[in-house]
Design an enzyme around this catalytic site. Structure first.
Site, mmCIF file in Angstrom:
data_model
loop_
_atom_site.group_PDB
_atom_site.id
_atom_site.type_symbol
_atom_site.label_atom_id
_atom_site.label_comp_id
_atom_site.label_asym_id
_atom_site.label_seq_id
_atom_site.Cartn_x
_atom_site.Cartn_y
_atom_site.Cartn_z
ATOM 1 N N THR A 1 34.556 -85.582 -0.955
ATOM 2 C CA THR A 1 34.799 -87.021 -0.845
ATOM 3 C C THR A 1 34.647 -87.383 0.622
ATOM 4 O O THR A 1 34.809 -86.555 1.515
ATOM 5 C CB THR A 1 36.197 -87.424 -1.337
ATOM 6 N N ARG B 1 35.615 -94.883 0.883
ATOM 7 C CA ARG B 1 35.954 -94.248 -0.390
ATOM 8 C C ARG B 1 34.668 -93.884 -1.127
ATOM 9 O O ARG B 1 33.846 -94.759 -1.410
ATOM 10 C CB ARG B 1 36.785 -95.243 -1.209
ATOM 11 N N LYS C 1 38.780 -88.753 2.715
ATOM 12 C CA LYS C 1 40.033 -88.032 2.996
ATOM 13 C C LYS C 1 40.009 -87.584 4.459
ATOM 14 O O LYS C 1 40.029 -88.429 5.340
ATOM 15 C CB LYS C 1 40.203 -86.877 2.015
ATOM 16 N N ASP D 1 34.339 -77.317 -4.132
ATOM 17 C CA ASP D 1 34.821 -78.699 -4.094
ATOM 18 C C ASP D 1 35.604 -78.872 -2.794
ATOM 19 O O ASP D 1 36.757 -78.465 -2.687
ATOM 20 C CB ASP D 1 35.704 -78.972 -5.319
ATOM 21 N N TYR E 1 20.236 -104.070 -5.332
ATOM 22 C CA TYR E 1 20.047 -103.026 -6.351
ATOM 23 C C TYR E 1 19.031 -102.008 -5.840
ATOM 24 O O TYR E 1 17.984 -102.389 -5.311
ATOM 25 C CB TYR E 1 19.524 -103.623 -7.657
ATOM 26 N N GLU F 1 18.316 -98.701 -7.686
ATOM 27 C CA GLU F 1 18.282 -97.532 -8.581
ATOM 28 C C GLU F 1 17.110 -96.627 -8.208
ATOM 29 O O GLU F 1 16.011 -97.093 -7.950
ATOM 30 C CB GLU F 1 18.165 -97.983 -10.037
HETATM 31 N N1 DSN Z 1 43.472 -88.212 -5.941
HETATM 32 C C1 DSN Z 1 42.955 -87.176 -5.082
HETATM 33 C C2 DSN Z 1 44.025 -86.543 -4.286
HETATM 34 O O1 DSN Z 1 44.981 -87.232 -3.985
HETATM 35 O O2 DSN Z 1 43.940 -85.382 -3.931
HETATM 36 C C3 DSN Z 1 42.181 -86.188 -5.847
HETATM 37 O O3 DSN Z 1 41.252 -86.848 -6.629
#
Ligand code: DSN
Length: 456
Positions: free
Chosen positions: A240, A249, A243, A214, A61, A63
């Site tokens: 993110t 993730r 990707k 974003d 933990y 925090e």
């Molecule tokens: N689920 C993601 C995507 O496939 O682009 C976006 O959150």
């Protein structure tokens, strides 16, 4: 019903205590290795990222933030999170980084919470035009707290001239003038073109709005130098890590120093409790991997592969939204190929032959989000597995054949067999089963899966 056994190696041995989960992991390893992964938001992480994600840091933990924690025993964890923050800042040239968001959606919510008051107006891309749920979709909590106004893309041009379906900056400027947003959001989840931050910044400045970019999808392309970096022009950039960036993730935020305190407070204690420090360690690993010269080469190959795939699919009779791609993804309009074929049916047929992708609405789609007239494909994962332009041509041909002959089981079985052979030639984890993936050690692992093949 599950089958198979988890491969040998340390994780395999540890999971012997739970054969049901072990068998499921084995089945998923088999699926990822024998079918084509063309979902634009997915990738194959390196063994080092997997090792950090599966490490004992999950036990702790923490925090708070480094050197300001609410629990004891965080001396090592502080170093892990400091390392991840410093690597994120260096990778994107940012003044401040917060690596705690559990996802891109959490990162976006944190920015709204940090910069806005409830009821404030936000200008963002509509979901049905390529935006994200957290850009104010009526189905998202974002639209219940803040007042979203949506911009879209220009109309498609059927013949001659520019293909259209590009972000409509004239519309955005008009909306900004009329609605006076406090925040403008750039970025999308289904937009096959480079997104320059400059016009967003100009419009934001003209009405005194903040700019959030974003970068969930192009983060890896930005790190790899094949997409412009929006960091200098944006107040805040969210992304993110799983990707195109090819990490675990999760989500992250980089921002100007003036927003650092508000962003950090919005993430914790505003939205989240204990950070996932095992994932943060894996983010640190991914940031280091993405800073290497090999990653620049990888990013270039992702884009090259997407261009080749787009051209080959156009030859099969599909219409490319916006006429093509200059990032890692493409959006197909199925109606020129077969006006009766929906995205839902196409996705199901392609699943049957081992080609994994997702149905997606195209701009001004007459069909619902559940049915759709489009498909979204991306090249980030299979480029990691070592595929190149020749493979893209073959994939386009397999997609065309499967969808054209979708009523013929024998043809579909043949396509499935060819897909399996293609995947066998480009295994994402060649060492799976020999302990490579299962190594719990954080010792450096050379290279990334599949990247042994010659570029391009
Ligand atoms: N689920 C993601 C995507 O496939 O682009 C976006 O959150």
């Amino acid at each position: 019903m599950v089958s198979g056994t988890f491969p040998s190696g340390p994780f395999g041995a540890w999971l012997a205590s739970d054969p049901e989960v072990a068998a499921l992991l084995s089945d998923e390893a088999e699926r990822q290795s024998t079918t084509l992964q063309l979902i634009a938001s997915e990738n194959f992480t390196s063994p080092a990222v997997l090792a950090a994600t599966g490490s004992l840091l999950t036990n702790k933990y923490a925090e708070g933030y480094p050197h300001r924690r609410y629990y004891g025993g965080n001396q090592v964890i502080d170093e892990v999170e400091d390392l991840a923050r410093e690597r994120a800042k260096a990778l994107f040239g940012a003044e401040h980084a917060n690596v705690q968001p559990h996802s891109g959606a959490s990162a976006n919510l944190a920015v709204y919470q940090a910069l806005l008051d409830p009821g404030d107006t936000v200008l963002a891309m509509r979901l049905d035009q390529g935006g994200h749920l957290t850009h104010g979709s009526p189905a998202s909590i974002t639209s219940r707290i803040w007042r979203f106004v949506g911009y879209g893309v220009t109309p498609a041009v059927a013949d001659g001239g520019h293909p259209g379906e590009l972000i409509d900056f004239d519309q955005m400027a008009d909306l900004a003038k009329r609605e006076r947003p406090r925040l403008i959001v750039a970025g999308a989840t289904a937009y096959p073109r480079v997104i320059e931050a400059e016009p967003f910044r100009e419009i934001a400045d003209s009405v005194g709005a903040y700019l959030m970019f974003d970068a969930a999808h192009p983060a890896g392309l930005i790190a790899g130098g094949v997409h412009p970096n929006p960091v200098g022009l944006s107040d805040v950039v969210t992304f993110t890590t799983h990707k195109t960036l090819r990490g675990p993730r999760g989500g992250a935020i980089v921002c100007r120093a003036e927003h650092a305190k508000a962003i950090d407070q919005a993430v914790f204690p505003g939205l989240q409790g204990g950070p996932l420090e095992h994932v943060i360690a894996a983010k640190a690993v991914a940031f280091a991997e993405a800073s290497r010269p090999e990653f620049r080469d990888y990013a270039r190959r992702v884009v090259d592969n997407a261009r080749v795939l787009a051209a080959a699919l156009a030859q099969q009779g599909f219409r490319l939204v916006s006429g093509g791609t200059d990032n890692h993804l493409l959006l197909l309009d199925l109606r020129t190929f077969d006006e009766d074929l929906t995205g839902k049916e196409a996705q199901e047929v392609l699943d049957r032959v081992g080609i994994t992708l997702n149905r997606n609405q195209i701009p001004d789609d007459p069909r619902t989000p559940f049915t759709t007239s489009g498909l979204r494909l991306g090249t980030a994962a299979e480029t990691t597995a070592g595929m190149g332009p020749a493979d893209m041509g073959q994939i386009a041909s397999l997609i065309g054949t499967a969808l054209r002959r979708r009523g013929d089981d024998q043809v579909l079985d043949g396509v499935r067999a060819t897909v399996a052979e293609l995947c066998r030639l480009h295994p994402p984890y060649p060492d799976l089963g020999a302990g490579g993936v299962g190594s719990p050690s954080l010792a450096p692992v050379d290279g990334v899966p599949g990247d042994r093949s010659a570029p391009g």
